[in-house]
Motif scaffolding. Structure first.
Motif, PDB file in Angstrom:
ATOM      1  N   TYR A   1       0.854  -1.188   0.000  1.00 14.87           N
ATOM      2  CA  TYR A   1       0.000   0.000   0.000  1.00 14.87           C
ATOM      3  C   TYR A   1       0.890   1.238   0.000  1.00 14.87           C
ATOM      4  N   GLY A   2       0.411   2.288  -0.644  1.00 12.03           N
ATOM      5  CA  GLY A   2       1.180   3.523  -0.677  1.00 12.03           C
ATOM      6  C   GLY A   2       0.818   4.338  -1.902  1.00 12.03           C
ATOM      7  N   PRO A   3       1.763   5.163  -2.370  1.00 15.70           N
ATOM      8  CA  PRO A   3       1.483   6.097  -3.472  1.00 15.70           C
ATOM      9  C   PRO A   3       1.000   5.417  -4.757  1.00 15.70           C
ATOM     10  N   ALA A   4       1.397   4.170  -4.997  1.00 10.02           N
ATOM     11  CA  ALA A   4       0.957   3.485  -6.225  1.00 10.02           C
ATOM     12  C   ALA A   4      -0.553   3.267  -6.238  1.00 10.02           C
ATOM     13  N   ASN A   5      -1.197   3.304  -5.066  1.00 13.53           N
ATOM     14  CA  ASN A   5      -2.650   3.155  -5.028  1.00 13.53           C
ATOM     15  C   ASN A   5      -3.343   4.305  -5.752  1.00 13.53           C
ATOM     16  N   ILE A   6      -2.719   5.473  -5.741  1.00 11.77           N
ATOM     17  CA  ILE A   6      -3.288   6.645  -6.423  1.00 11.77           C
ATOM     18  C   ILE A   6      -3.415   6.363  -7.917  1.00 11.77           C
TER      19      ILE A   6
ATOM     20  N   PRO B   1      -8.714  -1.225   0.785  1.00  8.73           N
ATOM     21  CA  PRO B   1      -7.540  -2.036   1.096  1.00  8.73           C
ATOM     22  C   PRO B   1      -8.058  -3.389   1.606  1.00  8.73           C
ATOM     23  N   GLN B   2      -7.853  -4.444   0.825  1.00 10.52           N
ATOM     24  CA  GLN B   2      -8.463  -5.743   1.117  1.00 10.52           C
ATOM     25  C   GLN B   2      -7.744  -6.524   2.214  1.00 10.52           C
ATOM     26  N   ASP B   3      -6.492  -6.174   2.496  1.00  4.71           N
ATOM     27  CA  ASP B   3      -5.692  -6.984   3.423  1.00  4.71           C
ATOM     28  C   ASP B   3      -5.066  -6.120   4.512  1.00  4.71           C
ATOM     29  N   ASN B   4      -4.837  -6.722   5.660  1.00  3.07           N
ATOM     30  CA  ASN B   4      -4.144  -6.057   6.764  1.00  3.07           C
ATOM     31  C   ASN B   4      -2.643  -6.232   6.538  1.00  3.07           C
ATOM     32  N   PRO B   5      -1.907  -5.136   6.297  1.00  4.09           N
ATOM     33  CA  PRO B   5      -0.478  -5.249   6.005  1.00  4.09           C
ATOM     34  C   PRO B   5       0.355  -5.720   7.196  1.00  4.09           C
ATOM     35  N   GLU B   6      -0.265  -5.782   8.388  1.00  4.07           N
ATOM     36  CA  GLU B   6       0.452  -6.336   9.533  1.00  4.07           C
ATOM     37  C   GLU B   6       0.400  -7.861   9.536  1.00  4.07           C
ATOM     38  N   ILE B   7      -0.512  -8.428   8.736  1.00  7.28           N
ATOM     39  CA  ILE B   7      -0.669  -9.878   8.656  1.00  7.28           C
ATOM     40  C   ILE B   7      -0.251 -10.408   7.285  1.00  7.28           C
ATOM     41  N   THR B   8      -0.674  -9.700   6.231  1.00  8.01           N
ATOM     42  CA  THR B   8      -0.395 -10.110   4.854  1.00  8.01           C
ATOM     43  C   THR B   8       0.929  -9.501   4.409  1.00  8.01           C
ATOM     44  N   PRO B   9       1.805 -10.293   3.776  1.00  8.34           N
ATOM     45  CA  PRO B   9       3.049  -9.716   3.243  1.00  8.34           C
ATOM     46  C   PRO B   9       2.726  -8.568   2.279  1.00  8.34           C
ATOM     47  N   PRO B  10       3.459  -7.458   2.369  1.00  6.00           N
ATOM     48  CA  PRO B  10       3.156  -6.288   1.537  1.00  6.00           C
ATOM     49  C   PRO B  10       3.013  -6.600   0.048  1.00  6.00           C
TER      50      PRO B  10
ATOM     51  N   ALA C   1      -5.980   8.606  10.874  1.00  7.41           N
ATOM     52  CA  ALA C   1      -7.319   8.074  11.167  1.00  7.41           C
ATOM     53  C   ALA C   1      -7.268   6.567  11.381  1.00  7.41           C
ATOM     54  N   TYR C   2      -6.534   5.864  10.536  1.00 10.29           N
ATOM     55  CA  TYR C   2      -6.434   4.408  10.700  1.00 10.29           C
ATOM     56  C   TYR C   2      -5.795   4.047  12.042  1.00 10.29           C
ATOM     57  N   THR C   3      -4.893   4.877  12.520  1.00 13.32           N
ATOM     58  CA  THR C   3      -4.274   4.650  13.829  1.00 13.32           C
ATOM     59  C   THR C   3      -5.266   4.901  14.959  1.00 13.32           C
TER      60      THR C   3
ATOM     61  N   PRO D   1     -14.054  -5.879   4.604  1.00  9.27           N
ATOM     62  CA  PRO D   1     -13.037  -4.834   4.439  1.00  9.27           C
ATOM     63  C   PRO D   1     -13.527  -3.458   4.899  1.00  9.27           C
ATOM     64  N   ILE D   2     -12.587  -2.653   5.336  1.00  8.36           N
ATOM     65  CA  ILE D   2     -12.849  -1.242   5.620  1.00  8.36           C
ATOM     66  C   ILE D   2     -12.930  -0.528   4.271  1.00  8.36           C
ATOM     67  N   LEU D   3     -13.837   0.425   4.157  1.00  7.48           N
ATOM     68  CA  LEU D   3     -14.056   1.145   2.910  1.00  7.48           C
ATOM     69  C   LEU D   3     -13.682   2.609   3.070  1.00  7.48           C
ATOM     70  N   GLU D   4     -12.995   3.152   2.093  1.00  3.53           N
ATOM     71  CA  GLU D   4     -12.804   4.599   2.018  1.00  3.53           C
ATOM     72  C   GLU D   4     -13.771   5.078   0.955  1.00  3.53           C
ATOM     73  N   LYS D   5     -14.728   5.912   1.354  1.00  3.29           N
ATOM     74  CA  LYS D   5     -15.819   6.326   0.463  1.00  3.29           C
ATOM     75  C   LYS D   5     -15.615   7.773   0.030  1.00  3.29           C
ATOM     76  N   TYR D   6     -15.763   7.994  -1.268  1.00  3.62           N
ATOM     77  CA  TYR D   6     -15.654   9.321  -1.858  1.00  3.62           C
ATOM     78  C   TYR D   6     -16.935   9.573  -2.636  1.00  3.62           C
ATOM     79  N   SER D   7     -17.665  10.641  -2.289  1.00  2.00           N
ATOM     80  CA  SER D   7     -18.960  10.907  -2.911  1.00  2.00           C
ATOM     81  C   SER D   7     -19.005  12.282  -3.538  1.00  2.00           C
ATOM     82  N   GLY D   8     -19.965  12.450  -4.448  1.00  2.00           N
ATOM     83  CA  GLY D   8     -20.191  13.763  -5.050  1.00  2.00           C
ATOM     84  C   GLY D   8     -19.055  14.172  -5.952  1.00  2.00           C
TER      85      GLY D   8
END
Length: 149
Positions: A22-27, A52-61, A107-109, A126-133
């Protein structure tokens, strides 16, 4: 942290997936989805989700999955150029967050201690990041955390 409780419906979505840290490539993945949606005249007043479908503390990056999604109508005909799925609705705690990498990371922290101190348990979705309008210029997004009923 302030939140509101919402019952989200099931959503039919079109999505683009990236696998990797996860990081800038997600953009780039979200931009690819926006270009596709704009070409199909779907972007105006759209609801987008970053998942983000996976927890990076559990799933290899290198194995973490990130989906950029747009809500589409039940009757919209998709071609082969994009994937389709359904987001499972239910009870969510919704946190409004300034749309900057720093604020979203903070926020995630802060979310998990907040939800535990308020007596909620995270549901197995999964947790969702929602963008509307006006998602192009919106200064805020909503982080939607699934909780057990």
């Amino acid at each position: 942290m302030k939140f509101k409780v919402e019952m989200l419906p099931n959503y039919r979505i079109a999505f683009v997936r990236r696998v990797g840290p996860y990081g800038p490539a997600n953009i780039e993945v979200m931009e690819k989805l926006k270009i596709w949606a704009k070409e199909k005249n779907l972007l105006e007043s759209a609801t987008l989700f970053a998942i983000p479908q996976d927890n990076p503390e559990i799933t290899p990056p290198d194995n973490c999955r990130y989906d950029a999604c747009i809500v589409i109508s039940k009757d919209y005909q998709l071609g082969d150029s994009i994937c389709e799925s359904e987001l499972s609705g239910g009870k969510y705690l919704v946190y409004e967050v300034k749309h900057t990498a720093e604020d979203i990371h903070k926020a995630y922290t802060d979310i998990f201690p907040s939800l535990i101190s308020n007596g909620y348990q995270v549901d197995n979705k999964p947790i969702l990041e929602k963008y509307s309008g006006d998602v192009i210029n919106a200064p805020f997004c909503e982080i939607c955390v699934p909780v057990k009923p």
